[in-house]
Design an enzyme around this catalytic site. Sequence first.
Site, PDB file in Angstrom:
ATOM      1  N   GLU A 120      29.840  32.653 -13.700  1.00  9.13           N
ATOM      2  CA  GLU A 120      28.215  32.541 -13.661  1.00  9.13           C
ATOM      3  C   GLU A 120      28.012  31.097 -14.418  1.00  9.13           C
ATOM      4  O   GLU A 120      27.324  31.106 -15.255  1.00  9.13           O
ATOM      5  CB  GLU A 120      27.474  33.523 -13.839  1.00  9.13           C
ATOM      6  CG  GLU A 120      27.643  34.655 -12.925  1.00  9.13           C
ATOM      7  CD  GLU A 120      29.090  35.596 -13.344  1.00  9.13           C
ATOM      8  OE1 GLU A 120      29.792  35.763 -12.630  1.00  9.13           O
ATOM      9  OE2 GLU A 120      29.261  35.985 -14.720  1.00  9.13           O
ATOM     10  N   GLU A 140      35.703  38.472  -5.374  1.00  7.62           N
ATOM     11  CA  GLU A 140      35.012  39.636  -5.469  1.00  7.62           C
ATOM     12  C   GLU A 140      33.991  39.911  -4.473  1.00  7.62           C
ATOM     13  O   GLU A 140      33.653  41.021  -4.345  1.00  7.62           O
ATOM     14  CB  GLU A 140      34.292  39.712  -6.939  1.00  7.62           C
ATOM     15  CG  GLU A 140      33.063  38.321  -7.043  1.00  7.62           C
ATOM     16  CD  GLU A 140      32.720  38.108  -8.492  1.00  7.62           C
ATOM     17  OE1 GLU A 140      33.501  38.411  -9.381  1.00  7.62           O
ATOM     18  OE2 GLU A 140      31.568  37.808  -8.556  1.00  7.62           O
TER      19      GLU A 140
HETATM   20  C1  NOJ Z   1      31.059  38.620 -12.611  1.00 10.52           C
HETATM   21  C2  NOJ Z   1      32.727  37.769 -12.681  1.00 10.52           C
HETATM   22  O1  NOJ Z   1      32.707  36.907 -11.676  1.00 10.52           O
HETATM   23  C3  NOJ Z   1      33.552  39.065 -12.492  1.00 10.52           C
HETATM   24  O2  NOJ Z   1      34.583  38.148 -12.219  1.00 10.52           O
HETATM   25  C4  NOJ Z   1      33.557  39.892 -13.457  1.00 10.52           C
HETATM   26  O3  NOJ Z   1      34.523  40.854 -13.302  1.00 10.52           O
HETATM   27  C5  NOJ Z   1      32.127  40.566 -13.603  1.00 10.52           C
HETATM   28  N1  NOJ Z   1      31.204  39.758 -13.581  1.00 10.52           N
HETATM   29  C6  NOJ Z   1      32.225  41.340 -15.041  1.00 10.52           C
HETATM   30  O4  NOJ Z   1      32.100  40.510 -15.952  1.00 10.52           O
HETATM   31 CA    CA Z   2      30.390  36.037 -10.236  1.00  4.66          CA
END
Ligand code: NOJ
Ligand code: CA
Length: 698
Positions: free
Chosen positions: A475, A499
């Site tokens: 982010e 993800e």
């Molecule tokens: C969003 C991130 O992109 C991801 O890689 C992470 O596991 C989660 N936030 C939790 O921090």
């Molecule tokens: Ca993310």
Amino acid sequence: MPGWTSIVRFFMLAMTFMAMGPLDTTGPAAQSGDDPAGLDSLQATSPDGRLRITLSTPAGQPTYRASLDGREVIGESRLGLRFSEGADLDTGFALSGVERASGEETWTQPWGERRHVRDHHNEVVASFRSVSGPDRSFRLRVRVFDDGFGFRYEIPDTGERAIVDEITEFSVPGDATAWWTPAGEFNRYEYVYRTTPVSRMERAHTPFTLRLPGDGPYLAIHEAALVDYSGMWLDQRRAGKLEADLAPRHDGVRVRVDGAFNTPWRVVQVAGDAPGLVNGSDIYLNLNAPNRLGNVDYARPCKYVGIWWGMHINAYTWGSGPDHGATNKNTRRYIDFAAEHGFCGVLVEGWNIGWDGDWFSNGDLFRFAESYPDFDLPALADYARERGVRLIGHHETSGNISNYEDQIDEAFDLYERHGVRSVKTGYVADASDLKFIDEDGFAKYTWHAAQERVRHDIRVLEKAHARGISINAHEPVKDTGLRRTYPNAMTREGARGMEFNAWGSPPNPPEHTAILAYTRLLSGPMDFTPGIFDLMPHGEDDENRVPTTLAKQLALYVVIYSPIQMAADLPENYEARPEPFQFIKDVPVDWEESVALQGEVGDFIVMARKDRDTDDWYLGAVTDEEARTVTVPLDFLEQGRNYTAEIYRDGEDTHWKTNPYPVTIEQRSLTASDTLTLPLAAGGGAAVRFKPAGRAGK
Ligand code: NOJ
Ligand code: CA
């Protein structure tokens, strides 16, 4: 400066336009360097003479336009800034003077997609003088390279002011095709790419990539050196007129300045074909200042595994409880796996207090130096180091930057004490909900790319550097080439990563990475986290799955550049498929050279990269939902040398949806005079290692 040595050639030749080089000046005042009577226009051309930028002031408005081989690529576009108080820099100007220079230099990256970066440009510094009223003079510094141009405003000291509008325009001729994600929406940079005529775009992030009507040229609009300013979105006004739209600060203004200031560079890449954008993307590094950190030997390229994907597929939890991922036992398992297979790091998320409950909204509760009782950081760090592995740290802030800054010294000290050299940060929060506490103790909320966050990121990089720690921000603020100045900013997220295939509803479409390569990835490294081998972790009927073939997962290690690259799946899924896993173990993360060989935005890309430490070359090819065969001349290999090519490609009936797993692995003997034909399945890809024949060792 260590790590930034080897300046091969450098000259900077400042001259007035009486001694013209490759630059022309037209207008009544072409005889002096600074003429109050004004100039009609100024021109600057690229070193190869093909790209031409023209500055002028029709009706007193500063403007620029650009052409390639005489064809307009950016039509007449306004320049200027407006402030909440005092005089605006928008109308009532004449061009009054110019300084010219040329630069040619090759500099060395401590790590990167190529070791040596060439910077060859012509520069014009134009003075705009106000024709009436109080003096509002400002300068515009323009640098023209063969593959694009950048300009920035250099504004003299006018005390404290607030910018409310940057009126820089980018006028796109004709209804070009654009690949873009929406800006100013809640999910930051994490949207499925849209492919539309420019006229259908409302507000977009940069890099904003487009193909002018009639097969190009291709443009990418972005910025370089985003420092102490707010990130630029593009807002479409009248059709084809894209205007800079700066992310708002918490107080509603766009940027606060105090004294003289320079804006970030506004950059337009120009290329004859889509791979040309990839190959021309050094422009962002070249427009950033050299390394100011000095020795960054601790910032080492590295492949890592981690307690991460398990949370995204609901196998583990970040928070405490029976499925807690960050336990001593599980972490030791990952460390053992890393040691056995040659990974240098193990990322552990969910190790520290604050994850219980709705952690998206827990920004106030995170403790960055306190672990859960089932995670013994000192013991695990020792266990890892005894096996030649290091833990990779994790700081999820849930968007509360004050809570993080209040603890950051203690948090980095802890990691430094235990030999952690790389920390992943996270700022999960809606895009306008980054929280901080102002001097009066009031909670304030700002945007993810606003000036307050941009400043915060530099503070984090400096504090990390003081402890020999590099940063991988999720982010993040978008990449603008700052890794040249702060080479501990090693990678970041800033687009939909892997993800989304775990829970994205919809997951990333098969064309996603064939767009990313020509958009987000132009700006710099991405922690995409490739290498998922169990492509349907929720079963065949679930919408959320990885919509690629297995071979394409391998190809992503070459297509997506990141100096720290994750093997993102669970150890057991790699153990189940040791043959394709070998490619992930072999592929380097630090390169001598990188070249985009073929491709089309949204359709496919073929990348080749040469290892920094050996004479091996690697090739990665990915396609969208269409099956296609790529025919690749191997003339990038060393002439006269025999190579053994280890080819990992989709099998005969492979298809991302119906049959994603078959990978054909074969060895062939090849030379630079050969052509390699690679069939790519729908949603598929291919990965190749070229090893000089007869070379001993792995
Ligand atoms: C969003 C991130 O992109 C991801 O890689 C992470 O596991 C989660 N936030 C939790 O921090
Ligand atoms: Ca993310």
